[in-house]
Design a protein around this motif. Structure first.
Motif, PDB file in Angstrom:
ATOM      1  N   GLU A 125       0.830  -1.203   0.000  1.00 37.47           N
ATOM      2  CA  GLU A 125       0.000   0.000   0.000  1.00 37.47           C
ATOM      3  C   GLU A 125       0.871   1.262   0.000  1.00 37.47           C
ATOM      4  O   GLU A 125       0.605   2.212  -0.725  1.00 37.47           O
ATOM      5  CB  GLU A 125      -0.931  -0.021   1.226  1.00 37.47           C
ATOM      6  CG  GLU A 125      -1.971   1.039   1.230  1.00 37.47           C
ATOM      7  CD  GLU A 125      -3.088   0.827   0.211  1.00 37.47           C
ATOM      8  OE1 GLU A 125      -3.907   1.754   0.071  1.00 37.47           O
ATOM      9  OE2 GLU A 125      -3.152  -0.225  -0.452  1.00 37.47           O
ATOM     10  N   TYR A 126       1.918   1.239   0.801  1.00 39.88           N
ATOM     11  CA  TYR A 126       2.836   2.376   0.880  1.00 39.88           C
ATOM     12  C   TYR A 126       3.503   2.624  -0.477  1.00 39.88           C
ATOM     13  O   TYR A 126       3.533   3.755  -0.971  1.00 39.88           O
ATOM     14  CB  TYR A 126       3.889   2.119   1.966  1.00 39.88           C
ATOM     15  CG  TYR A 126       4.961   3.177   2.047  1.00 39.88           C
ATOM     16  CD1 TYR A 126       4.644   4.476   2.456  1.00 39.88           C
ATOM     17  CD2 TYR A 126       6.271   2.888   1.704  1.00 39.88           C
ATOM     18  CE1 TYR A 126       5.631   5.448   2.522  1.00 39.88           C
ATOM     19  CE2 TYR A 126       7.251   3.857   1.772  1.00 39.88           C
ATOM     20  CZ  TYR A 126       6.926   5.131   2.192  1.00 39.88           C
ATOM     21  OH  TYR A 126       7.917   6.088   2.252  1.00 39.88           O
ATOM     22  N   LYS A 127       4.001   1.557  -1.096  1.00 41.26           N
ATOM     23  CA  LYS A 127       4.653   1.700  -2.410  1.00 41.26           C
ATOM     24  C   LYS A 127       3.660   2.228  -3.448  1.00 41.26           C
ATOM     25  O   LYS A 127       4.002   3.090  -4.258  1.00 41.26           O
ATOM     26  CB  LYS A 127       5.235   0.367  -2.863  1.00 41.26           C
ATOM     27  CG  LYS A 127       6.468  -0.047  -2.086  1.00 41.26           C
ATOM     28  CD  LYS A 127       6.957  -1.425  -2.502  1.00 41.26           C
ATOM     29  CE  LYS A 127       8.148  -1.851  -1.669  1.00 41.26           C
ATOM     30  NZ  LYS A 127       8.572  -3.226  -1.996  1.00 41.26           N
ATOM     31  N   SER A 128       2.449   1.720  -3.417  1.00 39.04           N
ATOM     32  CA  SER A 128       1.423   2.189  -4.354  1.00 39.04           C
ATOM     33  C   SER A 128       1.108   3.674  -4.150  1.00 39.04           C
ATOM     34  O   SER A 128       0.996   4.426  -5.111  1.00 39.04           O
ATOM     35  CB  SER A 128       0.162   1.330  -4.141  1.00 39.04           C
ATOM     36  OG  SER A 128      -0.904   1.865  -4.885  1.00 39.04           O
ATOM     37  N   LYS A 129       0.974   4.084  -2.893  1.00 34.19           N
ATOM     38  CA  LYS A 129       0.665   5.495  -2.601  1.00 34.19           C
ATOM     39  C   LYS A 129       1.826   6.400  -3.021  1.00 34.19           C
ATOM     40  O   LYS A 129       1.610   7.501  -3.534  1.00 34.19           O
ATOM     41  CB  LYS A 129       0.372   5.688  -1.112  1.00 34.19           C
ATOM     42  CG  LYS A 129      -0.865   4.963  -0.635  1.00 34.19           C
ATOM     43  CD  LYS A 129      -2.123   5.672  -1.027  1.00 34.19           C
ATOM     44  CE  LYS A 129      -3.341   4.896  -0.722  1.00 34.19           C
ATOM     45  NZ  LYS A 129      -4.130   5.257   0.381  1.00 34.19           N
ATOM     46  N   LEU A 130       3.055   5.939  -2.828  1.00 33.99           N
ATOM     47  CA  LEU A 130       4.230   6.737  -3.243  1.00 33.99           C
ATOM     48  C   LEU A 130       4.221   6.934  -4.748  1.00 33.99           C
ATOM     49  O   LEU A 130       4.526   8.027  -5.236  1.00 33.99           O
ATOM     50  CB  LEU A 130       5.525   6.056  -2.807  1.00 33.99           C
ATOM     51  CG  LEU A 130       5.962   6.242  -1.378  1.00 33.99           C
ATOM     52  CD1 LEU A 130       7.314   5.584  -1.145  1.00 33.99           C
ATOM     53  CD2 LEU A 130       6.023   7.705  -0.978  1.00 33.99           C
ATOM     54  N   GLN A 131       3.910   5.864  -5.502  1.00 37.26           N
ATOM     55  CA  GLN A 131       3.865   5.966  -6.958  1.00 37.26           C
ATOM     56  C   GLN A 131       2.787   6.956  -7.402  1.00 37.26           C
ATOM     57  O   GLN A 131       3.000   7.724  -8.332  1.00 37.26           O
ATOM     58  CB  GLN A 131       3.628   4.602  -7.599  1.00 37.26           C
ATOM     59  CG  GLN A 131       4.839   3.715  -7.537  1.00 37.26           C
ATOM     60  CD  GLN A 131       4.576   2.340  -8.152  1.00 37.26           C
ATOM     61  OE1 GLN A 131       3.428   1.991  -8.403  1.00 37.26           O
ATOM     62  NE2 GLN A 131       5.628   1.590  -8.376  1.00 37.26           N
ATOM     63  N   SER A 132       1.655   6.935  -6.743  1.00 38.44           N
ATOM     64  CA  SER A 132       0.579   7.848  -7.133  1.00 38.44           C
ATOM     65  C   SER A 132       0.900   9.299  -6.769  1.00 38.44           C
ATOM     66  O   SER A 132       0.368  10.221  -7.366  1.00 38.44           O
ATOM     67  CB  SER A 132      -0.750   7.420  -6.532  1.00 38.44           C
ATOM     68  OG  SER A 132      -0.736   7.589  -5.130  1.00 38.44           O
TER      69      SER A 132
END
Length: 134
Positions: A125-132
């Motif tokens: 979730e953290y990696k996904s939010k960083l990408q967004s």
């Protein structure tokens, strides 16, 4: 002399803050936890972070401690929190949190019964939010 009935540990690695709470929390111990957590978060200087809160060993908390948790939960998003997960043991503390902190319903988080599952989900979730955010 009062007996310390609670303890908290806080660590940070790779954008994820991990907290582990133990025992019974009152206003004073919850304030100590808040101060330590906010000191670490302020040191991140606004960088996005995720929080994994292991409350599986929390045995209870006073209403004042839950008020402090509510304050923490409401402040962290403006300090850079992008994802959060809780690890809990039984439904009692989780149920009390929903009752005392109605804002939880509108926030992006999950409850888990296994630390490893919570960490894996939170890391993704953290990696996904960083990408967004990029």
């Amino acid at each position: 002399m009062s007996k310390n009935l609670s303890n908290a540990s806080i660590s940070h690695a790779n954008g994820i803050i991990t907290t582990k709470l133990y025992g019974i929390f009152n206003e004073s111990s919850a304030e100590s936890y808040r101060a330590e957590l906010f000191k670490l978060v302020m040191g991140l200087k606004g960088k996005p972070f995720a929080l994994l809160a292991d409350i599986s060993q929390v045995e209870g908390a006073t209403p004042e401690a839950f008020d402090m948790v509510k304050h923490i939960i409401n402040r962290l998003p403006e300090m850079g929190l992008v994802a959060k997960a809780y690890v809990y043991k039984g439904p009692v503390i989780r149920g009390i949190m929903y009752q005392r902190i109605p804002e939880l319903v509108a926030m992006d988080y999950l409850f888990f019964t296994r630390f490893e599952s919570a960490f894996e989900w939170l890391e993704q979730e953290y990696k996904s939010k960083l990408q967004s955010l990029s």
